[in-house]
Design a protein around this motif. Sequence first.
Motif, PDB file in Angstrom:
ATOM      1  N   ASN A 180      75.379 -28.313  -1.438  1.00 22.33           N
ATOM      2  CA  ASN A 180      75.479 -26.870  -1.238  1.00 22.33           C
ATOM      3  C   ASN A 180      75.497 -26.083  -2.544  1.00 22.33           C
ATOM      4  OD1 ASN A 180      78.217 -27.046  -2.198  1.00 22.33           O
ATOM      5  ND2 ASN A 180      78.843 -27.656  -0.131  1.00 22.33           N
TER       6      ASN A 180
ATOM      7  N   PHE B 207      68.180 -16.813   6.545  1.00 22.55           N
ATOM      8  CA  PHE B 207      68.635 -18.169   6.232  1.00 22.55           C
ATOM      9  C   PHE B 207      68.400 -19.054   7.445  1.00 22.55           C
ATOM     10  CE2 PHE B 207      72.150 -16.952   2.932  1.00 22.55           C
ATOM     11  CZ  PHE B 207      71.163 -16.621   2.015  1.00 22.55           C
ATOM     12  N   ASN B 208      67.754 -20.171   7.231  1.00 20.28           N
ATOM     13  CA  ASN B 208      67.558 -21.164   8.283  1.00 20.28           C
ATOM     14  C   ASN B 208      68.547 -22.293   8.031  1.00 20.28           C
ATOM     15  OD1 ASN B 208      66.610 -22.826  10.297  1.00 20.28           O
ATOM     16  ND2 ASN B 208      64.840 -23.541   9.137  1.00 20.28           N
ATOM     17  N   LEU B 209      69.673 -22.243   8.718  1.00 17.13           N
ATOM     18  CA  LEU B 209      70.774 -23.153   8.433  1.00 17.13           C
ATOM     19  C   LEU B 209      71.106 -24.026   9.638  1.00 17.13           C
ATOM     20  CD1 LEU B 209      73.119 -20.593   6.646  1.00 17.13           C
ATOM     21  CD2 LEU B 209      71.700 -22.339   5.564  1.00 17.13           C
TER      22      LEU B 209
ATOM     23  N   ARG C 276      77.347 -20.607  -2.532  1.00 18.88           N
ATOM     24  CA  ARG C 276      76.438 -21.120  -1.505  1.00 18.88           C
ATOM     25  C   ARG C 276      75.362 -20.093  -1.171  1.00 18.88           C
ATOM     26  NH1 ARG C 276      80.170 -24.659   2.604  1.00 18.88           N
ATOM     27  NH2 ARG C 276      78.102 -25.170   3.401  1.00 18.88           N
ATOM     28  N   GLN C 277      75.726 -18.829  -1.160  1.00 19.21           N
ATOM     29  CA  GLN C 277      74.725 -17.775  -0.943  1.00 19.21           C
ATOM     30  C   GLN C 277      73.683 -17.798  -2.067  1.00 19.21           C
ATOM     31  OE1 GLN C 277      75.815 -16.626   2.474  1.00 19.21           O
ATOM     32  NE2 GLN C 277      75.184 -14.677   1.629  1.00 19.21           N
TER      33      GLN C 277
ATOM     34  N   LEU D 141      71.263 -20.815  -1.860  1.00 20.52           N
ATOM     35  CA  LEU D 141      70.194 -20.590  -0.893  1.00 20.52           C
ATOM     36  C   LEU D 141      69.156 -19.598  -1.413  1.00 20.52           C
ATOM     37  CD1 LEU D 141      72.391 -20.602   2.289  1.00 20.52           C
ATOM     38  CD2 LEU D 141      70.368 -22.025   1.995  1.00 20.52           C
TER      39      LEU D 141
ATOM     40  N   ASP E 287      75.739 -17.115   5.063  1.00 20.26           N
ATOM     41  CA  ASP E 287      75.126 -16.341   6.132  1.00 20.26           C
ATOM     42  C   ASP E 287      74.249 -15.275   5.498  1.00 20.26           C
ATOM     43  OD1 ASP E 287      75.180 -14.039   8.373  1.00 20.26           O
ATOM     44  OD2 ASP E 287      75.661 -15.947   9.306  1.00 20.26           O
TER      45      ASP E 287
ATOM     46  N   TYR F  63      77.092 -25.114  11.556  1.00 22.30           N
ATOM     47  CA  TYR F  63      78.129 -25.262  10.522  1.00 22.30           C
ATOM     48  C   TYR F  63      79.510 -25.229  11.153  1.00 22.30           C
ATOM     49  CZ  TYR F  63      81.010 -24.290   6.410  1.00 22.30           C
ATOM     50  OH  TYR F  63      81.974 -24.345   5.433  1.00 22.30           O
TER      51      TYR F  63
ATOM     52  N   SER G 214      66.207 -22.187   3.184  1.00 20.18           N
ATOM     53  CA  SER G 214      66.963 -23.325   3.690  1.00 20.18           C
ATOM     54  C   SER G 214      67.567 -24.120   2.546  1.00 20.18           C
ATOM     55  CB  SER G 214      66.059 -24.245   4.513  1.00 20.18           C
ATOM     56  OG  SER G 214      65.064 -24.828   3.667  1.00 20.18           O
ATOM     57  N   ILE G 215      68.513 -24.982   2.890  1.00 27.47           N
ATOM     58  CA  ILE G 215      69.127 -25.858   1.892  1.00 27.47           C
ATOM     59  C   ILE G 215      68.073 -26.772   1.281  1.00 27.47           C
ATOM     60  CG2 ILE G 215      70.782 -27.742   1.568  1.00 27.47           C
ATOM     61  CD1 ILE G 215      72.459 -26.429   3.814  1.00 27.47           C
TER      62      ILE G 215
END
Length: 478
Positions: free
Chosen positions: A368, A145-147, A312-313, A316, A168, A150, A342-343
């Motif tokens: 999200n 994940f490229n976040l 949210r997982q 993504l 995550d 947060y 990514s989002i």
Amino acid sequence: MKFLHTAFLLCCAAATQAAPLPATVRQELKKAHIPASGIAVEVREAGRHKPLISINAQRPMNPASTMKLLTTFAALDLLGPAYTWKTEAYIDGELKDGVLNGNLILKGYGDPKFTIEQFWLWLGELRARGLRDIRGDLILDRSYFNLPPYNPGDFDADPMRAYNVGPDALLINFNTMRLRYMPEGNNLKVVSEPPLDGVTLDNQLTPKSDQINCDNWDDRFSVQPSGDSVVLQGDYPIGCGEREQNLSVMPHTRYVGALFGAVWKELGGTLQGKERDGIVGSNAQLFSIHRSEPLSTIIRDINKFSNNVMARQLFLTLGEAGPALEDETGASASGLNGHPLSIERSILTLQTWLARNRLDFRELVLENGAGLSRKERISVAHMAQLLQHAYDHPLSAELQASLPILGVDGSVKKRLKESPAASHAHLKTGTLEGVKTIAGYVRSKSGREWIVVFYINHPYAKSGQDAQDALLEWVAGK
């Protein structure tokens, strides 16, 4: 009150060829002091293009957790109900006679529900494969994940609440600790689950026997992380009996390291080094793969219990099914090929999916995909259109089975339990400060299927549940 009644009539008349709100619904809204400008409603029979009730239906509204309907249905269509997430274990070094002279690497791919029970079983499998002593570090590869940075306190200044846990790639046990408060006479025992290696619980709570409203039982004390300690200070109302909290008290990396350390010791293993972030190197060898529960099971938890971090997982993960993107070098980048998700990629994936299905939701705003947002928007007309599209889909049964059943389970377990409408609706709810929403399917007594979407965006929204319930009963009685 007269003005409010007039406003409802004008609003309802403005909805072309649509019926007004039932009198019982208008009465409940008046009691709650919620005007027509604070609501949006769409009621339509499944399969019909013309709505029965349509009020402010085109207006962009905050959907709260009903946004999970979009995320979970898109996932069913794009990924399939049998989709699973993997988590990989690599060894970087020589493994001989149970001793690894090197590092153990865990690489995550966004599993939304990797529980402590599953984690314990997987580590037991690593032991069964011949790994016992790790004479190096535990490296956690969270790079899938490229976040952006947060801050779990940004939403409501309550960073330790489980619903504020951020996504995550290597999410274990929702990154939460369960604190169980157990009064024993005039004393108070507090235990934490699961065990976390090196983390101590500093219980400084004072038991109090005075009477309080037990709905606010945890208002008189604080839980504060301090390094590898969790400090409890204040008064505990022992008259409220045994209670529990699920809290997130440490960053993902430290949590996974502490959890691994505790379980690995219990299984008879040793770890000489520490946990740290890193990536799988070219010399690392794949040692074991853990597979998650299938998507069809995951979405039940997301929708029935409105689990935000799981949503949210999943949001993504949608990026895996998205169109090809280009990375900074101009090469094609895809999550399936190991590049991070990514989002932005997930938003593009959903927009592309909507366009392919001729769902023109121009007002849609995504942040999200979970609805835990002040920014997300959708109209009730388009939410109803989404539900109709899902109703006609081959996987309709999987989506409906994931929704709470009115008066039976999930987030609507306690609503209309004694009403004839109980058990006759599959509904997703949403609640934020100033937002109260509901959307889903209702089967009426005549056997017809109805799509119902009722959003309230108003400072008194929390008082609007009775109005929503009145509409559900009215539809169920048709």
